[in-house]
Design a protein around this motif. Structure first.
Motif, short mmCIF file in Angstrom:
data_model
loop_
_atom_site.label_atom_id
_atom_site.label_comp_id
_atom_site.label_asym_id
_atom_site.label_seq_id
_atom_site.Cartn_x
_atom_site.Cartn_y
_atom_site.Cartn_z
N ALA A 144 -36.14 -46.25 -22.75
CA ALA A 144 -34.86 -46.84 -23.11
C ALA A 144 -34.93 -47.51 -24.47
O ALA A 144 -33.95 -47.50 -25.24
CB ALA A 144 -34.44 -47.85 -22.04
N GLU A 145 -36.08 -48.07 -24.80
CA GLU A 145 -36.25 -48.69 -26.11
C GLU A 145 -36.12 -47.64 -27.21
O GLU A 145 -35.49 -47.88 -28.25
CB GLU A 145 -37.61 -49.38 -26.20
CG GLU A 145 -37.74 -50.63 -25.32
CD GLU A 145 -37.87 -50.34 -23.85
OE1 GLU A 145 -37.55 -51.22 -23.03
OE2 GLU A 145 -38.29 -49.19 -23.48
N ASP A 146 -36.70 -46.46 -26.99
CA ASP A 146 -36.54 -45.36 -27.94
C ASP A 146 -35.07 -44.98 -28.06
O ASP A 146 -34.57 -44.67 -29.15
CB ASP A 146 -37.33 -44.12 -27.48
CG ASP A 146 -38.81 -44.23 -27.83
OD1 ASP A 146 -39.18 -45.13 -28.61
OD2 ASP A 146 -39.59 -43.41 -27.31
N GLY A 147 -34.38 -44.98 -26.92
CA GLY A 147 -32.96 -44.64 -26.95
C GLY A 147 -32.17 -45.57 -27.84
O GLY A 147 -31.38 -45.14 -28.69
N LEU A 148 -32.38 -46.87 -27.69
CA LEU A 148 -31.66 -47.84 -28.52
C LEU A 148 -32.03 -47.70 -29.99
O LEU A 148 -31.19 -47.91 -30.87
CB LEU A 148 -31.95 -49.26 -28.03
CG LEU A 148 -31.30 -49.68 -26.72
CD1 LEU A 148 -31.75 -51.08 -26.33
CD2 LEU A 148 -29.78 -49.62 -26.82
N ALA A 149 -33.28 -47.33 -30.27
CA ALA A 149 -33.72 -47.18 -31.65
C ALA A 149 -33.05 -46.01 -32.35
O ALA A 149 -33.06 -45.94 -33.59
CB ALA A 149 -35.24 -47.01 -31.69
N ILE A 221 -24.33 -48.74 -14.55
CA ILE A 221 -25.41 -48.28 -13.68
C ILE A 221 -26.61 -47.84 -14.52
O ILE A 221 -27.76 -48.18 -14.22
CB ILE A 221 -24.92 -47.13 -12.78
CG1 ILE A 221 -23.77 -47.62 -11.88
CG2 ILE A 221 -26.06 -46.56 -11.95
CD1 ILE A 221 -23.05 -46.50 -11.14
N PHE A 222 -26.32 -47.11 -15.58
CA PHE A 222 -27.35 -46.65 -16.52
C PHE A 222 -27.05 -47.26 -17.88
O PHE A 222 -26.07 -46.88 -18.54
CB PHE A 222 -27.36 -45.13 -16.60
CG PHE A 222 -27.51 -44.46 -15.25
CD1 PHE A 222 -28.74 -44.43 -14.60
CD2 PHE A 222 -26.42 -43.88 -14.63
CE1 PHE A 222 -28.88 -43.84 -13.36
CE2 PHE A 222 -26.55 -43.28 -13.39
CZ PHE A 222 -27.77 -43.26 -12.75
N PRO A 223 -27.84 -48.23 -18.33
CA PRO A 223 -27.59 -48.90 -19.60
C PRO A 223 -27.71 -47.94 -20.78
O PRO A 223 -28.24 -46.83 -20.67
CB PRO A 223 -28.66 -49.98 -19.65
CG PRO A 223 -29.11 -50.17 -18.24
CD PRO A 223 -28.98 -48.83 -17.60
N VAL A 224 -27.23 -48.41 -21.93
CA VAL A 224 -27.12 -47.57 -23.12
C VAL A 224 -28.45 -46.90 -23.47
O VAL A 224 -28.51 -45.68 -23.68
CB VAL A 224 -26.59 -48.39 -24.30
CG1 VAL A 224 -26.76 -47.62 -25.62
CG2 VAL A 224 -25.14 -48.78 -24.08
N GLY A 225 -29.52 -47.68 -23.55
CA GLY A 225 -30.80 -47.11 -23.94
C GLY A 225 -31.27 -46.03 -22.98
O GLY A 225 -31.79 -44.98 -23.40
N GLU A 226 -31.06 -46.26 -21.69
CA GLU A 226 -31.44 -45.26 -20.69
C GLU A 226 -30.61 -44.00 -20.83
O GLU A 226 -31.11 -42.88 -20.67
CB GLU A 226 -31.28 -45.84 -19.28
CG GLU A 226 -32.29 -46.93 -18.93
CD GLU A 226 -32.13 -47.40 -17.50
OE1 GLU A 226 -31.54 -46.65 -16.69
OE2 GLU A 226 -32.58 -48.52 -17.20
N VAL A 227 -29.32 -44.18 -21.11
CA VAL A 227 -28.43 -43.03 -21.25
C VAL A 227 -28.88 -42.14 -22.41
O VAL A 227 -28.98 -40.91 -22.28
CB VAL A 227 -26.97 -43.49 -21.44
CG1 VAL A 227 -26.11 -42.36 -21.98
CG2 VAL A 227 -26.40 -44.00 -20.13
#
Length: 285
Positions: A144-149, A221-227
């Motif tokens: 998820a951290e990669d997703g937000l990045a 349910i699924f936060p932004v980074g996870e999405v």
């Protein structure tokens, strides 16, 4: 930064809304607000430096149309049933994995443009959403951290939906999601550095002045980074792609019969905290 595009449809010019609320012209520095710009740290740095130095000419905002804040969108990936409260109101089981569908880029209009009720429609519905704009190519991300990045910024999206077309006419959801004007976007693209926590944003929507949706991205349910991470397992995300991340409770579909679906003449207003506000009048297609 708050980046936007202004002018007549199809001929928008890039602009910036500064900290004092003054509209500034970016056309002398960049060609457009699009994936190429968002992927270019040097160009974004020049925009930021010019804004901080007060070098950008002011634009007269009076009577100036605000277009979608992003040009040349590659694809719009949408996440269905992504709020606990929305799943409850529609009687659906919360999904165990994100539900993915698509909207065509040609559904995108400006935040205050007219929304058209499709011919034959009796169940046009509203959905305020947080839109995520991709800034770096993403494939097979690991966290998820990669997703937000990989997020360049955020915007308000209105995921207008025709529920009969979506649910009752067979096949997938796409028929009820891709009618013309069904994705007002904007007014701004707010860069990710100005949104420290995308899971702490209030979302609101009004129909004819009556508050219908009053939610928070904390209910996702699924936060932004996870999405972003999840979607990258199934397709490559490119700079300028958009992800609509779902809607909270309060849609017409979740209300008692007779459900108050939208009609020509209705006015819908919506906002996401810190990302601006939209207003659309509905007309028949």
């Amino acid at each position: 930064m708050k980046l936007l595009r202004v002018g007549t449809a199809g001929a928008e010019r890039p602009a910036l809304l500064d900290a004092q609320g003054t509209l500034r012209d970016l056309s002398g520095i960049v060609d457009d607000i699009d994936g190429a710009l968002l992927a270019d740290d040097g160009a974004l740095g020049r925009v930021r430096a010019a804004a901080e130095a007060g070098e950008l000419p002011a634009l007269d905002a009076a009577g100036l149309r605000i277009g979608p804040p992003l040009g040349r969108i590659g694809k719009i990936v949408c996440i269905g049933l992504n709020y606990h409260d929305h799943a409850r109101e529609t009687g659906a089981e919360p999904p165990t994995e994100p539900v993915i569908f698509f909207k065509a880029p040609d559904t995108v209009v400006g935040p205050n443009d007219t929304v058209l009720v499709p011919r034959g429609s009796s169940k046009t519905d509203w959905e305020v959403e947080l839109a995520v704009v991709v800034g770096r190519t993403a494939r097979y991300l690991e966290s998820a951290e990669d997703g937000l990045a990989h997020v360049a910024g955020y915007a308000v999206a209105h995921d207008v939906s025709e529920r009969e077309f979506q649910i009752e006419r067979g096949g997938t959801w796409d028929k009820g999601k891709n009618c013309e004007t069904f994705n007002p976007l904007g007014p701004w693209l707010v860069t990710a550095d100005e949104v420290p926590d995308p899971q702490a944003l209030a979302l609101k929507l009004w129909v004819n002045g009556e508050l219908k949706q009053d939610g928070t991205t904390a209910e996702q349910i699924f936060p932004v980074g996870e999405v972003v991470c999840y979607v990258s397992q199934f397709m490559t995300l490119y700079p300028g792609d958009v992800i609509n991340t779902g809607t909270p409770a309060g849609v017409a579909l979740g209300r008692p019969d007779p459900k108050p679906f939208l009609r020509a003449g209705d006015v819908v207003e919506l906002e996401v905290e810190g990302l601006g506000r939209q207003r659309q009048e509905l007309q028949n297609a």
